[in-house]
Design an enzyme around this catalytic site. Structure first.
Site, short mmCIF file in Angstrom:
data_model
loop_
_atom_site.label_atom_id
_atom_site.label_comp_id
_atom_site.label_asym_id
_atom_site.label_seq_id
_atom_site.Cartn_x
_atom_site.Cartn_y
_atom_site.Cartn_z
N TYR A 96 0.68 -7.66 12.00
CA TYR A 96 1.51 -6.99 11.00
C TYR A 96 2.08 -8.02 10.03
CZ TYR A 96 5.00 -4.10 8.81
OH TYR A 96 5.74 -3.45 7.87
N ASP A 167 3.29 -5.89 20.46
CA ASP A 167 3.62 -4.87 19.46
C ASP A 167 2.78 -3.63 19.79
OD1 ASP A 167 3.86 -3.23 17.22
OD2 ASP A 167 4.03 -4.92 15.83
N LYS A 192 7.27 4.66 12.70
CA LYS A 192 5.91 5.19 12.69
C LYS A 192 5.79 6.40 13.63
CE LYS A 192 5.56 1.60 10.07
NZ LYS A 192 5.07 0.29 10.50
C1 LIG Z 1 5.54 -0.99 10.50
C2 LIG Z 1 5.22 -1.96 11.55
C3 LIG Z 1 6.14 -2.96 11.93
C4 LIG Z 1 7.46 -3.13 11.23
O1 LIG Z 1 8.30 -2.03 11.38
P1 LIG Z 1 9.38 -1.54 10.27
O2 LIG Z 1 9.99 -0.36 10.92
O3 LIG Z 1 8.62 -1.25 9.02
O4 LIG Z 1 10.33 -2.66 10.06
C5 LIG Z 1 5.77 -3.82 12.95
N1 LIG Z 1 4.57 -3.72 13.56
C6 LIG Z 1 3.67 -2.78 13.22
C7 LIG Z 1 2.36 -2.74 13.93
C8 LIG Z 1 3.96 -1.88 12.20
O5 LIG Z 1 3.05 -0.96 11.86
#
Ligand SMILES: *Cc1c(COP(=O)(O)O)cnc(C)c1O
Length: 378
Positions: A96, A167, A192
């Site tokens: 990311y 993640d 998300k």
């Molecule tokens: C969007 C995202 C992030 C960061 O999250 P935010 O809520 O935008 O700060 C981190 N890792 C992945 C895989 C993401 O899709």
């Protein structure tokens, strides 16, 4: 947090008020401070009831204690905040971009050093675990959906005090539970799939080791990375329907990936559920579902890909992912992502009827002058 209910039941029933006369859902409480003498003192430190319920529900999904943050990046920053000066950090080559930038900034200041390892280089990750203070995995990765061999990596020996973070945003707690495999921390951008409606920013870290959980809470508190009451309410409300949303979206995603793979104009479809995906076998063995993200490549045709984004109507041309509405963008057009194939489109499949999504893609590809008839690329 141990739970004896199935995931879908837990999502709906856990973390609700219990006393007679209580509302079924925790209300939104716009409070910074509370009257002295009760349990709550100040919201940045102690939180608010709705925020604790969100942590309870999501933590229970992955068998750990959850700590909620104001965004996924705030959650990521809290992990880096724990590092001693001069630490060694291992990041995936495909990661990311916000996390890459966070790591780059710290490295530029001399706070830590960063080594990049290919997602599929399992031997490289095993080596890094023995030598690095922080090993950061993202699986499936953004945007190529490469799957790391978490089964082999997460339980392996590591440097004393070293942290393995996964993640888990793309997989969601329904498809993958990294702590059960041996990871120290699982990270979610609740923005998300957990939130699921593109109407909030939120982040969650989940860990089991009590001292680690305490350090993450303390970092959140001193850095002020606390989620708001409204966002916590929305994230929990979204989480209640995560199982039905994800189940529908990933059924549609497989159908769309198969359809796209047969189009003459599509060079390559990257979806972990397709046998043609480089890490399909790992994905099939390791994930409980292949997820709702698809990337597909219109060869080097960046201009055509931009037209496709412009012409879709059911699918929204927008960044981000994991919402009930399907969204799509050309990733190389995103600042910091210029290294990606120029014609690569990333599609987050929502809960619309999949045939409408298919027809929308079909008309948009045709409008860009591309050959939509069946090819032999499958
Ligand atoms: C969007 C995202 C992030 C960061 O999250 P935010 O809520 O935008 O700060 C981190 N890792 C992945 C895989 C993401 O899709």
């Amino acid at each position: 947090m141990k739970r004896n209910l199935k995931t879908d039941t837990w999502l709906v029933t856990a973390g609700r008020p219990e006393d007679a006369g209580d509302p079924l859902n925790w209300p939104i409480i716009p409070a910074s401070n509370f009257l002295a003498g009760g349990g709550q003192v100040y919201a940045r430190d102690g939180g608010i009831p709705g925020w604790e319920a969100l942590e309870f529900v999501v933590g229970g999904l992955e068998g750990g204690e959850a700590v909620a943050f104001s965004s996924g990046m705030a959650a990521a920053a809290a992990v880096f905040d724990l590092l001693p000066v001069g630490a060694r950090v291992a990041l995936p080559d495909e990661c990311y971009h916000g996390v890459s930038e966070l790591a780059r900034r710290g490295e530029a200041k001399g706070a830590w050093s960063v080594e990049r390892i290919a997602v599929e280089n399992t031997a490289g990750w095993l080596e890094a675990l023995r030598t690095h203070e922080l090993v950061w995995l993202e699986s499936p990765s953004n945007p190529l959906l490469t799957v790391a061999d978490l089964g082999a990596i997460a339980g392996a020996d590591r440097k004393p005090g070293g942290l393995l973070v996964v993640d888990n945003t793309f997989a969601t707690p329904l498809n993958q539970r990294p702590l059960e495999l041996g990871a120290d921390i699982s990270l979610h951008s609740a923005t998300k799939f957990i939130g699921g409606h593109s109407d909030l920013l939120g982040g969650i870290l989940i860990a089991t080791e009590p001292l680690l959980v305490e350090k993450l809470r303390a970092s959140r508190s001193v850095n002020g990375a606390t989620p708001g009451s409204l966002e916590s309410y929305l994230a929990l409300r979204g989480a209640r329907t995560l199982s039905v949303r994800l189940e529908k979206a990933q059924v549609s995603a497989l159908k769309l990936a198969n359809w796209l793979a047969k189009r003459a104009c599509v060079d390559r479809v990257r979806y972990p559920g397709l046998v043609s995906h480089p890490t399909h076998r790992l994905a099939a063995a390791q994930l409980d579902g292949f997820g709702a993200m698809i990337s597909f490549d219109l060869a080097a045709r960046a201009e055509a890909a931009d037209v496709v984004c412009d012409k879709v109507r059911v699918i929204r041309h927008a960044t981000s992912l994991g919402g009930v509405e399907s969204t799509m963008e050309r990733r190389a057009a995103v600042p910091g992502q210029e290294h990606l194939p120029p014609g690569l489109l990333r599609l987050s499949v929502g809960i619309e009827n999949w045939t409408d999504l298919r027809d929308d893609l079909s008309q948009a590809l045709a409008a860009a002058g591309l050959e939509v008839d069946e090819g032999d690329s499958a």
